[in-house]
Design an enzyme around this catalytic site. Structure first.
Site, PDB file in Angstrom:
ATOM      1  CD  GLU A  61      -1.227  -0.140  -3.820  1.00 41.14           C
ATOM      2  OE1 GLU A  61      -1.379   0.116  -2.607  1.00 41.14           O
ATOM      3  OE2 GLU A  61      -1.946  -0.937  -4.435  1.00 41.14           O
ATOM      4  CG  HIS A  76      -6.445   0.964  -2.235  1.00 36.31           C
ATOM      5  ND1 HIS A  76      -5.661   1.717  -3.089  1.00 36.31           N
ATOM      6  CD2 HIS A  76      -5.634  -0.019  -1.751  1.00 36.31           C
ATOM      7  CE1 HIS A  76      -4.444   1.206  -3.134  1.00 36.31           C
ATOM      8  NE2 HIS A  76      -4.394   0.163  -2.318  1.00 36.31           N
ATOM      9  CB  VAL A 135      -2.105  -9.711   2.230  1.00 39.90           C
ATOM     10  CG1 VAL A 135      -2.820  -9.395   3.530  1.00 39.90           C
ATOM     11  CG2 VAL A 135      -0.810 -10.435   2.519  1.00 39.90           C
ATOM     12  CD  GLU A 166      -6.475  -3.629   0.589  1.00 38.41           C
ATOM     13  OE1 GLU A 166      -6.815  -3.280  -0.564  1.00 38.41           O
ATOM     14  OE2 GLU A 166      -5.289  -3.837   0.891  1.00 38.41           O
TER      15      GLU A 166
END
Length: 690
Positions: free
Chosen positions: A339, A320, A289, A317
């Site tokens: 994660e 991250h 994805v 994202e």
């Protein structure tokens, strides 16, 4: 022969330089490392997924110069590594490579030394695992000395490797020009360029497409995309890239939200370190994805249908940028450090931006999926550990699962609970990033820093608190020992559960009772939660599935693909033939892995395999060859369907990245080699998406 020879425009740029970490890993056993609790021994750093001798060198920088040949589907060029040996007597350099790389020559140069001409080096390629090989290079005797810079140049050509995805024009959204992208997570980039393919090593890099990454990153975060792409700026440090036919939709969906989300994240976790925060939307062939490549996030265009799932994926994202990219797990056995923390950070951002109720609802959807997976695997399955040990030869991607995201999130939430105040924990995370930015860490580093930050917790021996021991969190199987309080989402979650109870208690329920629930005004996550929980109880009595169809199928036709696929899974699992045309139409429209694999798995598992075969033959020309092979293995498991190292059948995954944000639909197998167990699981049993 069509060839891309001109210099491509830069897709993103960095605004300022920061000191290079030089590949230092905080958890390196050669450095002092406090245990996660008093008396615990240091954890030696071993990356069994890398064949390289990365501990013998400091990688200061590398440069890629590549020419793309779309006709031959090859990249040809060279790689220059700036290396500093860290110990005397080093006679070989071992890089991670891949059988798909054709090595033409390797030479060595000592900057500032005579002669100026580089020396040609001998090398050999040895087998390592089914996902890579080792490139063993003999270094010139007498010239390799500690602290002395050497430059190694490798000239090579890429072929059909797992990192590089070539799309013919008919597989792109615009269907007018071919496109290529790379996907390096977890250990695929060794088929893109020879490297130290371990998250323990970070360096800066440059590329001949006028791109400069001035911040140290691990090899898996190096990425490339080229094709007919246009862009629109959507903020002072963000722009959207997409094929022309998608660009206006992508811009409309995101608007000025990215800058808003970045601002919220910076308030929580400190300065965004990467300069640019651009997004490129890729065709449905993108195998996951989203992927958090620094400065330029890759996202599958299919997710544009669902605004709520798009929101979660982009924010994940963005998170991250702090957790995973700035501070990285040193080995793939502790992927939760990226994660789990990114998922926690994502939910802090959504809480600040959209309220606690929305975040609780999204969290319930994910934790439901986690417990669904546990029911299938069993509480003693080793893949449910946060620290999953695996033997050499096991591909780290096979251990990427919901536990990495959601059990990791629960542990971070528990640490937040221990701190006594969520704002106080925000400050801890901000200081944690400042302490370890651009480094790679192990769990010991995080926990030791946490206990130093909150000394009263160490004095109270919280790491040994019965039933919630830190060691149990990290090494124990089964569900999370603690889950956060999600009661703040009751106003959104309560009606969903009431409707589920109504459908399960009556056969079928009274229409007047149903009239009080208007799904047309529900959020996507509310409808998804309703369908997921109804899927858990399938197959349903025929009268119930018929009444469900009469009540909702027309509404679902007008909603997004995340809702439609769940309804169609219910149709297939309940063998409800009247809605079979909707299944056909959906699979003719959608060609991404996340929307095709679940339905094909369900069709094959029931009595509709002939329907699946028919649809496959009608649509296969519009499927990427890798997805085509995956579906062939689902439809014809006993046949000798050709496999391709470019497309290992993905493991159990948590719905968006690597990554990317929690990955979507491609889920088939989970493996725990160290325990000698392999648990096969189809996505139809997990109901995980995004």
């Amino acid at each position: 022969m069509a060839e891309l020879t001109q210099t491509s425009p830069s897709l993103c740029c960095c605004r300022k330089s920061l000191p290079v970490s030089g590949g230092r890993c905080v958890g390196d056993s050669t450095l002092p490392s406090a245990g996660p609790w008093p008396g615990a021994p240091p954890c030696p750093l071993v990356d069994v997924a890398s064949a390289s001798n990365f501990r013998c060198f400091q990688l200061r920088h590398f440069h890629l110069d590549l020419q793309l040949n779309f006709a031959a589907k090859e990249m040809t060029g060279w790689l220059v590594l700036d290396l500093v040996p860290v110990e005397p007597g080093i006679s070989t350099l071992i890089l991670d490579s891949h059988p798909s790389l054709l090595i033409h020559s390797i030479d060595c140069k000592i900057p500032g030394d005579e002669p100026e001409e580089p020396a040609s080096l001998t090398y050999r390629v040895d087998p390592f695992t089914d996902y890579g090989s080792s490139l063993i290079i003999s270094l010139p005797a007498g010239t390799v000395k500690p602290s002395r810079l050497i430059q190694i140049t490798v000239r090579y050509t890429t072929t059909d490797g797992p990192a590089i995805w070539w799309l013919d024009s008919e597989l792109t959204c615009g269907q007018s020009c071919p496109l290529v992208f790379t996907q390096g997570h977890s250990v695929c980039n060794r088929s893109f360029f020879p490297c130290f393919d371990t998250p323990a090593v970070k360096s800066t890099y440059t590329a001949a497409v006028r791109f400069s990454m001035e911040f140290p990153v691990p090899s898996y975060l190096v990425a490339l995309v080229a094709g007919e792409l246009q862009h629109v700026d959507i903020g002072p440090r963000s722009r959207v890239w997409a094929e022309p036919c998608l660009l206006s939709c992508a811009v409309k969906k995101l608007g000025g939200s990215v800058e808003r989300w970045l601002g919220v994240a910076e308030d929580l976790f400190g300065e965004y370190l990467w300069g640019r925060c651009d997004i490129v939307f890729l065709p449905p062939s993108f195998p996951i994805v989203a992927m958090e490549n620094p400065c330029l996030t890759f996202i599958i265009a299919s997710i544009l249908e669902s605004s709520e799932f798009l929101l979660i994926d982009v924010i994940h994202e963005i998170a991250h940028g702090w957790f995973g990219n700035a501070v990285t797990n040193a080995t793939w056995e502790e992927m939760w450090l990226s994660e789990g923390l990114a998922t926690y950070a994502q939910r802090r951002i959504t809480t600040e931006a959209y309220g606690e109720a929305f975040t609780c609802l999204e969290t319930v959807v994910r934790l439901d999926a986690l417990h669904r997976q546990l029911r299938l695997l069993g509480d003693s399955n080793p893949v449910s550990k946060l620290q999953v040990k695996f033997e050499p030869g096991v591909n780290p991607s096979t251990l990427m699962n919901l536990f990495t995201y959601e059990k990791g999130f629960c542990f971070v939430s528990y640490l937040s609970e221990l701190s006594g105040d969520v704002r106080r924990f925000d400050s801890f995370l901000k200081d944690y990033i400042s302490e370890f930015k651009f480094q790679s860490v192990v769990a010991q580093d995080l926990i030791a820093y946490f206990l130093r930050y909150f000394p009263e917790l160490q004095d109270a021996a919280v790491p040994q608190r019965e039933g919630l021991e830190f060691e149990r969190w990290l090494s124990g199987c089964g569900p999370p020992p603690f889950e956060p309080d999600l009661s703040a989402g009751g106003a959104l979650i309560g009606p969903v559960q009431e409707l589920c109870d109504l459908w399960r208690s009556a056969n079928p329920p009274d229409q007047q009772a149903l009239a009080t629930f208007d799904l047309s005004v529900w959020s996507t996550f509310q409808v998804v939660l309703f369908l997921d929980r109804m899927l858990d109880h399938s197959p349903l009595p025929h009268e119930v599935i018929a009444s469900l169809s009469a009540s909702y199928s027309s509404l679902f036709d007008s909603l997004n693909a995340e809702i439609q696929i769940r309804w169609l899974q219910m149709v297939v699992r309940n063998t409800f033939y009247p809605d079979l045309p909707r299944v056909r139409a959906f699979l003719h429209k959608h060609t991404s892995r996340m929307y095709t694999v679940p339905l094909y798995e369900d069709l094959v598992a029931g009595v509709m395999k002939c329907v699946a075969v028919e649809i496959f033959y009608q649509t296969q020309r519009r499927l990427h060859p890798n997805l085509r092979r995956t579906l062939q293995l689902i439809l014809f498991p006993s046949s000798s369907a050709p496999t391709n190292q470019n497309s290992p059948i993905p493991p159990i995954v948590a719905g968006s990245s690597p990554s990317g944000s929690p990955l979507q639909a491609p889920a088939t197998t989970a493996t725990a080699s160290a325990a000698g167990t392999t648990a096969a699981m189809a996505l139809r049993d997990v109901n995980v998406s995004a």
